[in-house]
Design a protein around this motif. Sequence first.
Motif, short mmCIF file in Angstrom:
data_model
loop_
_atom_site.label_atom_id
_atom_site.label_comp_id
_atom_site.label_asym_id
_atom_site.label_seq_id
_atom_site.Cartn_x
_atom_site.Cartn_y
_atom_site.Cartn_z
N ILE A 20 -2.66 3.79 7.31
CA ILE A 20 -3.41 4.68 6.20
C ILE A 20 -2.29 4.86 5.17
O ILE A 20 -2.74 4.67 3.98
CB ILE A 20 -3.57 6.02 6.83
N VAL A 21 -1.07 4.86 5.31
CA VAL A 21 -0.09 5.09 4.41
C VAL A 21 0.09 3.78 3.54
O VAL A 21 0.16 3.67 2.11
CB VAL A 21 1.25 5.52 4.86
N CYS A 22 -0.01 2.59 4.24
CA CYS A 22 0.15 1.45 3.53
C CYS A 22 -0.99 0.84 2.74
O CYS A 22 -0.70 0.05 2.03
CB CYS A 22 0.64 0.35 4.47
N PHE A 23 -2.24 1.03 3.11
CA PHE A 23 -3.25 0.33 2.72
C PHE A 23 -3.46 0.29 1.11
O PHE A 23 -3.99 -0.83 0.70
CB PHE A 23 -4.53 0.98 3.34
N LYS A 24 -3.18 1.60 0.52
CA LYS A 24 -3.33 1.41 -1.03
C LYS A 24 -1.98 1.29 -1.73
O LYS A 24 -1.70 1.76 -2.61
CB LYS A 24 -3.91 2.75 -1.27
N LEU A 25 -0.89 0.85 -0.85
CA LEU A 25 0.40 0.76 -1.40
C LEU A 25 0.64 -0.01 -2.87
O LEU A 25 0.94 0.37 -4.00
CB LEU A 25 1.35 0.16 -0.46
N ILE A 51 1.03 -6.35 1.38
CA ILE A 51 1.15 -6.97 2.44
C ILE A 51 1.33 -6.34 3.59
O ILE A 51 0.87 -6.74 4.81
CB ILE A 51 2.44 -8.26 2.28
N PRO A 52 2.25 -5.20 3.83
CA PRO A 52 2.25 -4.38 4.94
C PRO A 52 0.98 -4.16 5.72
O PRO A 52 0.63 -4.16 6.71
CB PRO A 52 3.07 -3.16 4.61
N ALA A 53 -0.19 -3.70 4.87
CA ALA A 53 -1.19 -3.32 5.52
C ALA A 53 -2.03 -4.20 6.13
O ALA A 53 -2.63 -4.45 7.02
CB ALA A 53 -2.08 -2.52 4.29
N VAL A 62 1.60 9.29 -4.67
CA VAL A 62 2.76 10.22 -5.00
C VAL A 62 4.25 9.34 -4.99
O VAL A 62 4.92 9.39 -5.89
CB VAL A 62 2.58 11.54 -4.39
N MET A 63 4.66 9.02 -3.84
CA MET A 63 5.92 8.68 -3.65
C MET A 63 6.21 7.28 -4.18
O MET A 63 7.43 6.75 -4.57
CB MET A 63 6.15 8.47 -1.96
N SER A 67 -4.96 13.26 3.20
CA SER A 67 -3.74 13.58 2.75
C SER A 67 -2.60 12.54 2.94
O SER A 67 -1.86 12.40 1.95
CB SER A 67 -3.11 15.03 3.15
N LEU A 68 -2.58 11.82 4.08
CA LEU A 68 -1.66 10.72 3.96
C LEU A 68 -2.00 9.45 2.98
O LEU A 68 -1.08 8.88 2.59
CB LEU A 68 -2.07 10.27 5.58
N THR A 69 -3.11 9.42 2.61
CA THR A 69 -3.48 8.50 1.58
C THR A 69 -3.00 8.92 0.28
O THR A 69 -2.62 7.87 -0.55
CB THR A 69 -5.04 8.33 1.45
#
Length: 398
Positions: A217-222, A378-380, A351-352, A344-346
């Motif tokens: 979830i964190v990586c999908f929209k990186l 790539i990670p997602a 933000v970061m 919120s994780l998305t």
Amino acid sequence: MLILAGLGFSSGLPLALTGSTLQAWLVTEGVDIRLIGAFSLVSLPYSIKALWSPVMDRFVPPFMGRRRGWILICQLLLACSLIAMAFLSPSRFITLLAVLAFFTAFFSASQDIAFDAYRTDVVSENEQGTGAAASVMGYRIAMLVSGAFAMVLSDHIPWKAVYILMGTMMILCCILTLTAPEPAEAQSIPRTLKDAIYLPLKDYFSRPRALPILLFIVCFKLGDALAGAMTTPFLMDLGFSRSDIGLVYKTLGLASTLLGAMAGGALTARLGLYRSLWIFALFQAVSNFSFVLLALVGKSYFLMIGTVIFENTTGGMGTAGFIAYLMSLCNPAFTATQYALLSSLTAVTRVMSGVPSGFMVASMGWAKYFLVTVAGAIPAILLLPAVVPPAVADHQRR
């Protein structure tokens, strides 16, 4: 449905005012690009809103009920903070402006929690699709107003007047909350704050692959987040005016996102969730190459328009499939808190990723920076086989 559309507008209005529109204001005032990138931290409350969502489930304001009461409180605080921001010059009060922007994001994230819960409670099962569509329509219109409209307006009136106008609009949104019906059968209130926190978490973390799913979830929209963090400064640095950005990037980009979301929803229904996520993840990675090309060519209206259409269409497709995935993870007994946690994780990525973006641009230039955004997707893609096995995804879709 009109109320949901109006409250969706209220929910979407503050986002750009602490994001891309605020970035444009800082660029206009000559703020250093590295500091502009670090300003992404003011949006941190969107990433951690799950921390206080149980509080808004457990405690009931003394007026207007549990959902509408919290919505009204957040709207009034947002109106005050936006108008207060209008009276601060970035060149003179940059620290105080950052603090106010942070609190604006906090009030906005809190309003999102209350509105998501209200929408869930107020619509019947056969109205959920229509209710979601109405609120999304209002949300996207608000992003157009606080993004494109505000950017164009800033070419003709001072930024102070722009933010006062946005704060006034938030005051008008309070009228909608006052006229909104309270849910006839609200969800039962948790007996204790401990229950409001513990039970939804216990349910989620008792599942297999709970932690890899959170990482996905964190990586999908990186990749998208890295590109979006610097898109407005990038276009302004190429020589496009604020009106150009408002009329083309914001307006045309919004239309492309809506078209992409509809296409993404159709593909998800036709191909299934798992296969669709593969397609969307790959499209999001490829679309960022258009930014690399624009950085190499320089100012070109034709290429800018093509880049905007391509990137926002694929981003909309990815968003549609990703929201479907998040919904598939929620237990109906704890939808409000679990969805707040996952959604919120998305925002963590958005933000970061903005914090180091200005330093990266300053050290490597625009073309190499956008190549990094391609690698960010790539990670997602690597995590997809682990977090969404085909049988599970197809079963959830049915």
